[in-house]
Design a protein around this motif. Structure first.
Motif, PDB file in Angstrom:
ATOM      1  N   ASP A  86      41.416  36.601  44.546  1.00  6.89           N
ATOM      2  CA  ASP A  86      42.231  36.868  46.481  1.00  6.89           C
ATOM      3  C   ASP A  86      43.168  35.319  45.495  1.00  6.89           C
ATOM      4  O   ASP A  86      42.993  34.094  46.023  1.00  6.89           O
ATOM      5  CB  ASP A  86      41.660  36.519  47.094  1.00  6.89           C
ATOM      6  N   PRO A  87      44.166  34.981  44.317  1.00  4.11           N
ATOM      7  CA  PRO A  87      44.556  33.585  44.133  1.00  4.11           C
ATOM      8  C   PRO A  87      45.162  33.055  45.056  1.00  4.11           C
ATOM      9  O   PRO A  87      46.159  34.209  46.345  1.00  4.11           O
ATOM     10  CB  PRO A  87      45.529  34.171  42.479  1.00  4.11           C
ATOM     11  N   ALA A  88      45.210  31.888  45.043  1.00  5.52           N
ATOM     12  CA  ALA A  88      45.738  30.682  46.653  1.00  5.52           C
ATOM     13  C   ALA A  88      47.036  30.890  45.563  1.00  5.52           C
ATOM     14  O   ALA A  88      47.983  30.340  46.941  1.00  5.52           O
ATOM     15  CB  ALA A  88      45.311  29.781  46.219  1.00  5.52           C
ATOM     16  N   ARG A  89      47.359  30.912  44.935  1.00  2.12           N
ATOM     17  CA  ARG A  89      48.718  31.053  44.015  1.00  2.12           C
ATOM     18  C   ARG A  89      49.329  32.085  42.848  1.00  2.12           C
ATOM     19  O   ARG A  89      47.913  32.231  42.907  1.00  2.12           O
ATOM     20  CB  ARG A  89      49.422  29.353  43.504  1.00  2.12           C
ATOM     21  N   LYS A  90      50.518  31.563  42.676  1.00  3.33           N
ATOM     22  CA  LYS A  90      50.969  32.400  41.638  1.00  3.33           C
ATOM     23  C   LYS A  90      50.786  32.474  40.038  1.00  3.33           C
ATOM     24  O   LYS A  90      50.514  31.243  39.961  1.00  3.33           O
ATOM     25  CB  LYS A  90      52.540  33.127  41.679  1.00  3.33           C
ATOM     26  N   ARG A  91      49.758  34.026  39.707  1.00  2.00           N
ATOM     27  CA  ARG A  91      48.767  33.335  38.103  1.00  2.00           C
ATOM     28  C   ARG A  91      49.452  34.764  37.329  1.00  2.00           C
ATOM     29  O   ARG A  91      49.252  35.347  38.037  1.00  2.00           O
ATOM     30  CB  ARG A  91      48.100  32.425  38.541  1.00  2.00           C
ATOM     31  N   ALA A  92      47.966  33.937  35.957  1.00  4.56           N
ATOM     32  CA  ALA A  92      47.582  35.068  35.448  1.00  4.56           C
ATOM     33  C   ALA A  92      47.469  36.108  35.860  1.00  4.56           C
ATOM     34  O   ALA A  92      45.911  35.803  36.800  1.00  4.56           O
ATOM     35  CB  ALA A  92      47.363  35.195  34.193  1.00  4.56           C
ATOM     36  N   ARG A  93      47.370  37.583  35.302  1.00  2.09           N
ATOM     37  CA  ARG A  93      46.128  38.803  36.118  1.00  2.09           C
ATOM     38  C   ARG A  93      45.217  38.422  35.470  1.00  2.09           C
ATOM     39  O   ARG A  93      43.661  38.433  36.158  1.00  2.09           O
ATOM     40  CB  ARG A  93      46.758  39.758  36.583  1.00  2.09           C
ATOM     41  N   LYS A  94      44.821  37.910  34.771  1.00  7.80           N
ATOM     42  CA  LYS A  94      43.208  37.917  33.501  1.00  7.80           C
ATOM     43  C   LYS A  94      44.065  37.399  32.190  1.00  7.80           C
ATOM     44  O   LYS A  94      45.031  36.613  32.115  1.00  7.80           O
ATOM     45  CB  LYS A  94      43.156  38.831  33.598  1.00  7.80           C
ATOM     46  N   GLU A  95      42.665  36.075  32.398  1.00  9.77           N
ATOM     47  CA  GLU A  95      42.944  35.034  30.824  1.00  9.77           C
ATOM     48  C   GLU A  95      41.918  34.982  30.048  1.00  9.77           C
ATOM     49  O   GLU A  95      40.723  35.163  30.422  1.00  9.77           O
ATOM     50  CB  GLU A  95      43.316  33.596  31.659  1.00  9.77           C
TER      51      GLU A  95
END
Length: 161
Positions: A86-95
């Motif tokens: 549950d990301p706190a901010r926008k980021r890549a879906r997976k890395e």
């Protein structure tokens, strides 16, 4: 990552990463990132995490067993991707954070391990603070044969210290 058709590609004048690369693409690619062909088949099992809760500087050791279940010798590239649940901010879906090539004879098994260090492997740039940060929360370690082929998905929690 190769898309099945160009109708889903974002305009080339748009330099945003949404919809591009394995990190942001949410469609079904023709050839996913890390895709490879083999004359053998492989099974992933016996997953272990050495801890389920870690601080930003605490390494989490992810270990699994890879077995050649085919009739020929072959190489498997085990890939470790990380993603926030549950990301706190926008980021890549997976890395992608690690990979290991393993050569196995038919029926042979081998342990593969990855060390995840949250302060380097899970960091994201915080625009407001002007520095990198690790968001506390639950993260998923996805062990894959390609960016589209999930085999195992253990999760762990990162705290503030």
């Amino acid at each position: 990552t190769f898309n099945k058709g160009n109708e889903k590609l974002p305009p080339f004048e748009d330099y945003a990463m949404r919809g591009r690369t394995y990190r942001y693409f949410d469609g079904e690619p023709l050839y996913p990132f890390g895709h490879g062909l083999s004359y053998s088949s492989f099974e992933y099992s016996a997953l272990r995490l050495d801890r389920s809760v870690a601080g930003p500087k605490d390494p989490v050791l992810v270990t699994l067993t890879v077995k050649n279940t085919g009739t020929r010798a072959g190489d498997e590239v085990v890939q470790l991707y990380l993603r926030p649940v549950d990301p706190a901010r926008k980021r890549a879906r997976k890395e992608l954070r690690g990979f290991q090539r393993v050569h196995l004879e038919p029926g042979e098994s081998r342990e593969v391990s990855f060390a995840v260090i949250p302060e380097t492997d899970l960091r994201i740039y915080d625009d407001q603070a002007g520095t990198y940060a690790v968001d506390p929360g639950r993260y998923e370690a996805q062990l894959r044969a390609s960016s589209a082929d999930i085999r195992l998905t253990p999760s762990f929690t990162v705290g503030t210290e």
